[in-house]
Design a protein around this motif. Structure first.
Motif, mmCIF file in Angstrom:
data_model
loop_
_atom_site.group_PDB
_atom_site.id
_atom_site.type_symbol
_atom_site.label_atom_id
_atom_site.label_comp_id
_atom_site.label_asym_id
_atom_site.label_seq_id
_atom_site.Cartn_x
_atom_site.Cartn_y
_atom_site.Cartn_z
ATOM 1 N N GLY A 1 0.814 -1.305 0.183
ATOM 2 C CA GLY A 1 0.174 0.006 -0.082
ATOM 3 C C GLY A 1 0.889 1.117 -0.016
ATOM 4 N N PRO A 2 1.352 1.728 -0.960
ATOM 5 C CA PRO A 2 2.244 2.807 -1.388
ATOM 6 C C PRO A 2 1.616 4.224 -1.098
ATOM 7 C CG PRO A 2 1.993 1.924 -3.388
ATOM 8 C CD PRO A 2 1.185 1.052 -2.119
ATOM 9 N N ASP A 3 0.356 4.360 -1.232
ATOM 10 C CA ASP A 3 -0.417 5.398 -1.360
ATOM 11 C C ASP A 3 -0.521 6.215 0.072
ATOM 12 O OD1 ASP A 3 -0.415 5.245 -3.934
ATOM 13 O OD2 ASP A 3 -2.415 4.261 -4.162
ATOM 14 N N GLN A 4 -0.971 5.698 1.147
ATOM 15 C CA GLN A 4 -1.393 6.263 2.253
ATOM 16 C C GLN A 4 -1.086 5.052 3.571
ATOM 17 O OE1 GLN A 4 -5.488 6.983 1.723
ATOM 18 N NE2 GLN A 4 -5.192 9.153 1.016
ATOM 19 N N ARG A 5 -0.662 5.768 4.825
ATOM 20 C CA ARG A 5 -0.833 5.062 5.860
ATOM 21 C C ARG A 5 -1.745 5.668 6.747
ATOM 22 N NH1 ARG A 5 4.662 6.021 8.970
ATOM 23 N NH2 ARG A 5 3.695 7.658 9.671
ATOM 24 N N GLY A 6 -2.210 4.722 7.518
ATOM 25 C CA GLY A 6 -3.060 5.065 8.784
ATOM 26 C C GLY A 6 -3.073 4.252 9.978
ATOM 27 N N LEU A 7 -3.220 4.989 11.149
ATOM 28 C CA LEU A 7 -2.816 4.156 12.202
ATOM 29 C C LEU A 7 -4.128 4.697 13.450
ATOM 30 C CD1 LEU A 7 0.858 4.783 12.730
ATOM 31 C CD2 LEU A 7 -0.096 2.657 11.842
ATOM 32 N N HIS A 8 -4.524 3.724 14.309
ATOM 33 C CA HIS A 8 -5.412 3.869 15.179
ATOM 34 C C HIS A 8 -4.942 3.090 16.495
ATOM 35 C CE1 HIS A 8 -8.907 4.529 17.497
ATOM 36 N NE2 HIS A 8 -9.076 3.428 17.726
ATOM 37 N N ARG A 9 -4.909 3.994 17.704
ATOM 38 C CA ARG A 9 -4.611 3.261 18.775
ATOM 39 C C ARG A 9 -5.461 3.493 20.084
ATOM 40 N NH1 ARG A 9 -0.136 4.549 21.607
ATOM 41 N NH2 ARG A 9 -0.068 6.544 20.865
ATOM 42 N N GLU A 10 -6.100 2.944 20.798
ATOM 43 C CA GLU A 10 -6.708 3.083 21.986
ATOM 44 C C GLU A 10 -6.298 2.054 23.139
ATOM 45 O OE1 GLU A 10 -11.023 1.539 22.137
ATOM 46 O OE2 GLU A 10 -10.680 2.338 19.825
ATOM 47 N N PRO A 11 -6.590 2.041 24.269
ATOM 48 C CA PRO A 11 -6.120 1.421 25.286
ATOM 49 C C PRO A 11 -6.338 -0.052 24.852
ATOM 50 C CG PRO A 11 -6.855 3.214 26.439
ATOM 51 C CD PRO A 11 -7.394 3.473 24.988
ATOM 52 N N GLY A 12 -5.393 -0.851 24.691
ATOM 53 C CA GLY A 12 -5.351 -2.337 24.651
ATOM 54 C C GLY A 12 -5.334 -2.703 22.884
ATOM 55 N N VAL A 13 -5.407 -1.760 22.172
ATOM 56 C CA VAL A 13 -5.759 -2.137 20.854
ATOM 57 C C VAL A 13 -4.755 -1.320 19.838
ATOM 58 C CG1 VAL A 13 -7.863 -1.341 20.321
ATOM 59 C CG2 VAL A 13 -7.188 -2.722 18.905
ATOM 60 N N GLY A 14 -4.262 -1.719 18.852
ATOM 61 C CA GLY A 14 -3.729 -0.738 17.693
ATOM 62 C C GLY A 14 -3.807 -1.356 16.277
ATOM 63 N N LEU A 15 -4.303 -0.587 15.281
ATOM 64 C CA LEU A 15 -4.752 -0.964 13.985
ATOM 65 C C LEU A 15 -3.858 -0.132 13.099
ATOM 66 C CD1 LEU A 15 -8.515 -1.319 14.166
ATOM 67 C CD2 LEU A 15 -6.842 -3.069 14.638
ATOM 68 N N GLY A 16 -3.186 -0.866 12.150
ATOM 69 C CA GLY A 16 -2.340 -0.229 11.023
ATOM 70 C C GLY A 16 -2.709 -0.482 9.717
ATOM 71 N N HIS A 17 -2.654 0.361 8.671
ATOM 72 C CA HIS A 17 -2.934 0.198 7.362
ATOM 73 C C HIS A 17 -2.024 0.847 6.495
ATOM 74 C CE1 HIS A 17 -5.795 0.782 3.789
ATOM 75 N NE2 HIS A 17 -6.138 -0.463 4.140
ATOM 76 N N ARG A 18 -1.951 0.137 5.422
ATOM 77 C CA ARG A 18 -0.968 0.791 4.203
ATOM 78 C C ARG A 18 -2.090 0.758 2.962
ATOM 79 N NH1 ARG A 18 3.556 3.900 4.856
ATOM 80 N NH2 ARG A 18 2.976 4.049 2.648
ATOM 81 N N ARG A 19 -2.496 1.864 2.351
ATOM 82 C CA ARG A 19 -3.380 1.948 1.174
ATOM 83 C C ARG A 19 -2.872 1.762 -0.217
ATOM 84 N NH1 ARG A 19 -8.103 6.515 -0.055
ATOM 85 N NH2 ARG A 19 -9.551 4.885 -1.354
ATOM 86 N N LEU A 20 -3.229 0.970 -1.221
ATOM 87 C CA LEU A 20 -3.195 1.215 -2.530
ATOM 88 C C LEU A 20 -4.714 1.475 -2.932
ATOM 89 C CD1 LEU A 20 -1.641 0.911 -5.106
ATOM 90 C CD2 LEU A 20 -2.488 -1.615 -5.043
ATOM 91 N N SER A 21 -4.698 3.063 -3.334
ATOM 92 C CA SER A 21 -6.003 3.571 -3.686
ATOM 93 C C SER A 21 -6.704 3.050 -4.843
ATOM 94 C CB SER A 21 -5.900 5.096 -3.782
ATOM 95 O OG SER A 21 -5.309 5.662 -2.550
ATOM 96 N N ILE A 22 -7.876 2.547 -4.871
ATOM 97 C CA ILE A 22 -8.238 2.097 -6.184
ATOM 98 C C ILE A 22 -9.669 2.589 -6.331
ATOM 99 C CG2 ILE A 22 -9.292 -0.256 -7.241
ATOM 100 C CD1 ILE A 22 -6.277 -0.238 -7.029
ATOM 101 N N ILE A 23 -10.756 2.558 -5.308
ATOM 102 C CA ILE A 23 -11.912 3.053 -5.436
ATOM 103 C C ILE A 23 -12.289 4.261 -4.370
ATOM 104 C CG2 ILE A 23 -14.409 2.648 -4.890
ATOM 105 C CD1 ILE A 23 -13.863 -0.230 -5.987
ATOM 106 N N ASP A 24 -12.771 5.159 -4.462
ATOM 107 C CA ASP A 24 -12.986 6.230 -3.748
ATOM 108 C C ASP A 24 -11.761 6.964 -3.284
ATOM 109 O OD1 ASP A 24 -14.068 8.376 -2.340
ATOM 110 O OD2 ASP A 24 -15.348 7.014 -0.972
#
Length: 641
Positions: free
Chosen positions: A32-55
């Protein structure tokens, strides 16, 4: 297409290390070279790399519902998202984007764990529900998209699209799974749910895993299986028309993208059929690409040109040097575990070529498993008819003895290789099929493995993988049974893994219309003799394609996307192979009988035997071990232990 990663604290609600989460996410930047997104809250963390295709402007992840109580990171495409969006809006759900990702969070709110049953497409996602304190992992029905996870000793569950992201976590144990090593040298890949690392699991296709805070993870739940439910009486003519209608729809819904789109065109039946359907759907010329080889026995590019000219595609061919030794270590880096399908070499190159011109490519993968295209199916049915004449109790001693006496003839045409047939007749159906697909037979692995590795294996044997799936097979005819085994093992473990890693290495999304689950379900219900008839595989498919493709292409001998390994190992790759097999890494790991490895090498290079597949698997395993030992904190002594 994208990459996902995450950390879930099963028992605590401590802060997730932001640097670790970012490292696990960014190590998959190629997906996913186009964007990076992270979300953290107590006890959980989510990460994403995006290759933009739709919207392109509105589909950033992690993506939330209205009150931010549900969040998802997702890799894939849900092709029926417009219809699902309309349905969910009727239930009162409000959408802020026009992307398929947002459908997931609202479908979860509406249907809970059964949301996956509404999705049509390829996907792997992780969804966190704050109110329920639960993490939900899901993988698509056929296993087009990967998802790996591990439960660590510190109480963390970690997950990612690729194993390399999990290896970024310093609490993950790197000890290898001896059962996975047995599987690898039998199949050439490691079937789900195992990975080469004892602590890492692959979520199986068609499965979900629900994990609640405060409790240990349970077992994954299967939500779909290939039904093999026979259709009511259907004429061949009607079946052919229906097949084309369903294929055309599967192709059409995969042509939605806001970026450049094209197709792989190998010159085989499956990719040619996909291109033919695309050309009828598209107003503009279809972008197609193929690879050409110097060896005419492996070069299908002339047939690709015939299809390209017929449908006036914007066609691009690139001639590649097949024996590119520099790619060996590159492939090991891509797959993160030993992977012995040598067609990964040209697959990497064709993905590299396609990415120069498109961001999304359609492929013909899945046709052989769906429609009985492999030659081995024909041989299996021949052997099944012979096995039916005598009970196993009589067959086993007679044909075992004959098989031992008959000389091995790798050089001969299949009908003259009686040794393999005799050995198959001495086995039951599953054991015979396993014997046929193994790249190293039982007796070879028995000689290859050291006494310490055999001790670690105990009673486990790689055939147990097929026996587990055979026990749940819904089909009752021999052809459908082996198709089912391939759909559960070879397709996700080898074919789809090969294409996913090779394409994602170049930021290319590959879509597979022949693995549309509705199409797969319908095809599975066709009578076996419409798939394999008179020695012709894909019989109905070829009949249905007669108006669209020339007979010379439809009925020519199957070539496959393969490479001349046997000749390479006696020529341009000879020195590289010798160096790999004499490597101190193999000697130091205490897993192998080094004398037997040298015996395989000498027999092959003398021309007496074709050991190219076993030798390639050893070469790739050595490269894997060598790269693993380069990781911080590793040593040859630690790896051997």
């Amino acid at each position: 297409m994208c990459a996902i990663a995450g950390i879930f604290d099963l028992y605590q609600q401590a802060d997730i290390d932001p640097a670790l989460l970012q490292r696990m996410t960014d190590i998959q930047q190629h997906r996913g070279p186009d964007q990076r997104g992270l979300h953290r809250e107590p006890g959980v963390g989510l990460g994403h790399r995006r290759l933009s295709i739709i919207d392109l402007s509105g589909g950033q992840q992690p993506l939330f519902n209205e009150d931010h109580s549900v969040v998802v990171v997702y890799n894939g495409e849900i092709y029926n998202f417009p219809a699902l969006m309309r349905e969910l809006q009727q239930f009162g759900h409000i959408f802020r984007t026009q992307c398929d990702t947002e459908v997931i969070v609202h479908a979860w709110e509406q249907w809970g764990t059964r949301c996956v049953e509404h999705f049509r497409g390829m996907f792997a996602f992780a969804l966190w529900d704050r109110r329920q304190r639960s993490l939900f992992l899901a993988r698509d029905r056929l296993g087009v998209k990967p998802l790996h996870y591990a439960v660590l000793d510190n109480g963390h569950l970690i997950f990612a699209s690729e194993i390399k992201a999990l290896l970024a976590h310093d609490q993950l144990r790197r000890d290898l799974d001896p059962l996975a090593i047995e599987d690898y040298f039998a199949y050439g890949y490691i079937p789900e749910p195992r990975s080469v690392f004892r602590q890492i699991r692959k979520l199986e296709p068609g499965h979900t895993l629900l994990v609640r805070h405060g409790s240990a993870p349970g077992q994954p739940r299967r939500y779909w299986d290939v039904p093999f439910q026979r259709h009511s009486i259907i004429s061949p003519e009607h079946a052919a028309d229906e097949l084309i209608t369903r294929l055309r729809e599967a192709v059409r819904i995969r042509m939605v993208a806001e970026v450049s789109l094209g197709a792989f065109l190998s010159g085989g039946v499956d990719s040619s059929a996909v291109v033919a359907m695309m050309a009828q759907t598209s107003d503009a010329p279809v972008n197609t690409c193929s690879i050409a080889f110097d060896d005419a026995g492996f070069d299908e590019s002339p047939y690709a040109h015939i299809v390209a000219e017929r449908y006036r595609t914007s066609h691009h061919t690139e001639r590649v040097q097949q024996h590119d030794a520099s790619l060996v270590d590159t492939l090991v880096n891509l797959y993160d575990e030993p992977f012995a399908d040598s067609s990964a070499l040209p697959t990497y190159r064709v993905c590299q070529l396609a990415r120069k011109r498109v961001t999304v490519a359609l492929s013909g993968d899945g046709g052989d498993e769906n429609l009985a295209g492999y030659r081995r199916y024909r041989w299996h049915l021949h052997e099944e008819r012979m096995r039916a004449l005598l009970p196993l109790g009589l067959r086993k001693p007679v044909f075992s003895a004959l098989g031992k006496l008959y000389p091995k003839a790798d050089w001969a045409p299949r009908p003259l290789r009686a040794k393999s047939t005799l050995e198959a007749l001495a086995r039951d159906s599953v054991a015979a099929y396993f014997h046929g697909v193994s790249i190293m037979k039982d007796e070879m692995r028995e000689q290859l493995f050291s006494s310490s590795l055999k001790r670690d294996l105990g009673e486990y044997r790689a055939i147990d993988v097929l026996r587990r799936h055979a026990a749940t097979c819904p089909a009752d005819d021999p052809l459908s049974q082996v198709q089912y085994l391939d759909l559960k093992t070879y397709l996700p473990g080898d074919i789809l893994t090969k294409v996913d890693r090779a394409s994602m290495a170049h930021g290319l999304e590959v879509r597979v219309p022949l693995l549309d689950h509705k199409l797969v379900e319908w095809i599975s219900g066709l009578p076996p003799d419409l798939k394999l008839q008179g020695g012709v595989g894909k019989y109905l498919f070829k009949q249905a394609l007669t108006p669209y493709l020339p007979g010379d292409l439809l009925y020519r001998q199957k070539m496959g996307f393969s490479v001349p390994l046997a000749d390479w190992f006696r020529g341009p790759l000879k020195a590289r192979l010798q160096a790999s097999l004499a490597s101190p890494v193999l000697a130091g790991c205490d897993m192998f009988n080094l004398g037997y490895i040298q015996q395989l090498l000498h027999q092959h290079q003398s021309g007496r035997r074709d050991h190219s597949a076993p030798l390639w698997s050893l070469m790739m395993f050595e490269s894997f071990l060598r790269q693993l030992l380069k990781e911080p904190g590793h040593s040859a002594e630690r790896q051997a232990a």
